[in-house]
Design an enzyme around this catalytic site. Structure first.
Site, PDB file in Angstrom:
ATOM      1  N   LYS A 212      18.461 -78.687  47.738  1.00 53.35           N
ATOM      2  CA  LYS A 212      17.900 -77.999  48.905  1.00 53.35           C
ATOM      3  C   LYS A 212      17.359 -79.090  49.835  1.00 53.35           C
ATOM      4  O   LYS A 212      16.230 -79.540  49.688  1.00 53.35           O
ATOM      5  CB  LYS A 212      16.793 -77.076  48.432  1.00 53.35           C
ATOM      6  CG  LYS A 212      16.432 -75.903  49.303  1.00 53.35           C
ATOM      7  CD  LYS A 212      16.310 -76.169  50.764  1.00 53.35           C
ATOM      8  CE  LYS A 212      14.898 -76.249  51.272  1.00 53.35           C
ATOM      9  NZ  LYS A 212      14.812 -76.836  52.627  1.00 53.35           N
ATOM     10  N   GLU A 294       6.319 -85.517  44.334  1.00 53.27           N
ATOM     11  CA  GLU A 294       5.897 -86.748  45.026  1.00 53.27           C
ATOM     12  C   GLU A 294       5.413 -86.333  46.395  1.00 53.27           C
ATOM     13  O   GLU A 294       6.168 -85.723  47.161  1.00 53.27           O
ATOM     14  CB  GLU A 294       7.087 -87.714  45.169  1.00 53.27           C
ATOM     15  CG  GLU A 294       7.778 -88.072  43.873  1.00 53.27           C
ATOM     16  CD  GLU A 294       6.875 -88.803  42.901  1.00 53.27           C
ATOM     17  OE1 GLU A 294       5.859 -89.375  43.336  1.00 53.27           O
ATOM     18  OE2 GLU A 294       7.176 -88.781  41.700  1.00 53.27           O
ATOM     19  N   CYS A 328       5.948 -92.014  53.794  1.00 54.05           N
ATOM     20  CA  CYS A 328       4.794 -91.679  52.968  1.00 54.05           C
ATOM     21  C   CYS A 328       4.007 -92.934  52.656  1.00 54.05           C
ATOM     22  O   CYS A 328       2.806 -92.888  52.426  1.00 54.05           O
ATOM     23  CB  CYS A 328       5.258 -91.001  51.692  1.00 54.05           C
ATOM     24  SG  CYS A 328       6.509 -91.956  50.854  1.00 54.05           S
ATOM     25  N   GLU A 426      -3.466 -87.140  56.393  1.00 54.37           N
ATOM     26  CA  GLU A 426      -2.150 -87.743  56.660  1.00 54.37           C
ATOM     27  C   GLU A 426      -1.651 -87.248  58.017  1.00 54.37           C
ATOM     28  O   GLU A 426      -1.592 -86.043  58.257  1.00 54.37           O
ATOM     29  CB  GLU A 426      -1.141 -87.354  55.569  1.00 54.37           C
ATOM     30  CG  GLU A 426       0.170 -88.104  55.737  1.00 54.37           C
ATOM     31  CD  GLU A 426       1.245 -87.702  54.734  1.00 54.37           C
ATOM     32  OE1 GLU A 426       1.480 -86.492  54.545  1.00 54.37           O
ATOM     33  OE2 GLU A 426       1.879 -88.618  54.154  1.00 54.37           O
TER      34      GLU A 426
END
Ligand code: NAD
Length: 534
Positions: A212, A294, A328, A426
């Site tokens: 996906k 993650e 990230c 973030e």
């Protein structure tokens, strides 16, 4: 360290070399691929279930982020019924795949790596268009995808090697079995590497996979699907389901026959998947779903008072603004010891101001557009917050570019407090917070004072201070005297903890253990005769 040891260092693994664009032939090859792929924009990619193309009424549109009137193409958009079809096909195919010797599965992944090498510049060009990855970043992503195929192929063979502890009269074997069916749910920011990595790990260890990809990067994922079939991955073993996360993604997470969810993406979605998988385990399915998640980061670089400021500036600028800060691992906080704060800040601003901004397809570009309108709006909101929380030390104006693409110029905010939102959340864009620390104790306190623990680094010339960083910085990947992005498979196994992740390191020697079930088989071998074969 033996061949059969799954924890061995794998130090001999050779990474795919990054492209040197100082070599003219490489520049020509990339330019030619961009022209060829540019002529194919506007393509349409159906779902792939059990090797068959399946189209849908609903579609996903993938646009060029730096020129949003141009479409990369469209894909079909899967829903829960497609998820179920793919999982049922995977159920039929998975036993044969699991029974194959590890070597045969690994050979197919090595073939996939070779096909990626064959199509190297085309794949990179698709990334340029679909993700606005500048040349260097796009080609590095393809290199990483190749590395994942080869590293996990080798690792799976190692896991399959026979191991046991026999004593007279008793044979003990310890084996790893595939978990079953894996849903691989991927982000858009490393559109080929991360999707390939999670998929290759699951396939190498004998699982069937439903992929996906992210809504923003479904076309590059379709290229991966085509190459995987060409490499000989059996059709029932790998399926391609682009679609909306909350629809097809959620359906896969909840599905009664999905055993494992390998997710990389935001903290919000990762935690929701973790919770949902736990809720349905034992109810909708007769096993506990395994979740690998993650997630994000709020990564800091400390600049010590004796740091080489030239190196520190270069390392921070690239870590913070390379690929528009959309990694990230990106640096989003720099914590500077007060003695060098002013000198560092001044040089940081000047170096950042000089970054070339423009369409990702232009070879000199370092900063291009961010991924989509939603991302641009979110980043602009944080810039507004930054204006209230700190001093706007640099705001690069992207001028006319903003009319045609989702551009946000690099922004630096100075004098940001450690508990400010800019220093805690973030942002995932080209926005950097600069914080001042009295001494190293305070610098470490600030660095560790966030929910995340992904990457971090320090520039220092003091061995004692570097040692303290080794011990005290709470991060999954620590970098000393270098930038904090660009982890290489095998050399810098990658992943975090706290709210950055719940998996073991991608590209590391124990990563594959998450995709298997260990089983111990003990036989009493005292001689007592066996029945003749029937
Ligand atoms: P995202 O969480 O929005 O989406 C990731 C994937 O989850 C997509 O495929 C999306 O469609 C799917 N999804 C969304 N809602 C879902 C649901 N309810 N159920 C199932 N699936 C769902 O993340 P993104 O914007 O694609 O990626 C950026 C984020 O990923 C950042 O936070 C970044 O830090 C993180 N990231 C982490 C790593 C790492 O290794 N730690 C690597 C790359 C990116």
């Amino acid at each position: 360290m033996t061949d059969a040891d799954p924890h061995s260092c794998n130090a001999e693994f050779a990474n795919e070399p990054h492209v040197d664009f100082a070599v003219e032939a490489n520049r020509m090859a990339m330019q030619a691929a961009i022209s060829r792929v540019g002529a194919q924009l506007g393509c349409h990619c159906p779902l792939v279930i059990d090797g068959e193309s399946v189209d849908t009424e609903g579609r996903l549109a993938s646009v060029v982020p730096y020129e949003f009137t141009r479409q990369v193409g469209t894909t079909a958009s899967a829903d829960a019924s497609h998820a179920d079809r793919a999982v049922q096909a995977a159920r039929s195919a998975r036993a044969d795949w699991a029974r194959l010797p590890a070597r045969r599965r690994s050979d197919k992944l090595r073939r996939l790596a070779d096909l990626m090498r064959r199509d190297f510049f085309e794949l990179s060009a698709w990334e340029v268009f679909e993700s606005a990855k500048p040349w260097r970043e796009a080609t590095a992503d393809v290199c990483e995808a190749i590395d994942f195929c080869e590293y996990y192929a080798e690792g799976a063979e190692r896991l399959a090697a026979c191991r046991g502890a026999d004593v007279p009269g008793e044979e003990n074997r310890f084996v790893y079995l595939p978990r079953g069916i894996a849903a691989v749910i991927a982000p858009w920011n490393f559109p080929l590497a991360i999707l390939t990595g999670m998929t290759a790990a699951a396939l190498a260890t004998g699982n069937a996979v439903v992929m996906k990809p992210a809504e923003q990067s479904p076309i590059i994922a379709a290229k991966l699907m085509q190459l995987a079939l060409e490499a000989g991955i059996p059709p029932g073993v790998l399926h391609y389901l682009p679609g909306k996360g909350e629809e097809v993604g959620a359906a896969l997470v909840e599905h009664s026959y999905v055993h494992l969810i390998a997710f990389t993406g935001s903290r919000e979605v990762g935690l929701a998947i973790h919770a949902r998988a736990a809720q349905v385990s034992g109810k909708r399915c007769k096993f506990v779903k395994r979740v690998i998640a993650e997630m994000g980061g709020k990564n800091a670089v400390i600049v010590d008072r004796d740091a080489d400021l030239d190196e520190a500036v270069a390392g921070v600028v690239y870590s913070a603004f390379g690929f528009q800060g959309q990694k990230c691992s990106a640096c989003s906080r720099v914590i500077v010891l007060k003695d060098v704060y002013d000198a560092f800040l001044h040089r940081l601003i000047e170096a950042t101001r000089s970054l070339p901004i423009g369409p990702a397809e232009q070879p000199a570009t370092i900063v291009s557009a961010v991924i989509d309108q939603e991302a641009r709006d979110r980043i602009l909101r944080y810039i507004e917050i930054g204006r209230q929380e700190g001093t706007e030390a640099l705001a690069v104006d992207v001028g006319e570019l903003a009319r045609s693409g989702y551009y946000v110029g690099p922004h630096i905010f100075a004098d940001v407090a450690p508990d400010a939102r800019l220093a805690q959340e973030e942002i995932f864009g080209p926005v950097l917070a600069v914080l001042s620390a009295e001494d190293l104790d305070e610098a470490f306190r600030i660095a560790n004072g966030v929910d995340y623990a992904l990457t971090g680094g320090i520039f220092s010339r003091s061995p004692a201070h570097l040692d303290r960083a080794r011990r005290e910085m709470e991060v999954g990947n620590l970098y000393l005297n270098r930038g904090i992005t660009g982890a290489l498979v095998g050399r810098q196994p990658f992943g975090g903890f706290k709210l950055s992740g719940i998996g073991s390191k991608a590209g590391g020697s124990d990563y594959l253990l998450q995709y298997v079930i260990p089983k111990t088989i003990t036989e009493n071998t005292m001689r007592r005769g066996f029945a003749p074969p029937e």
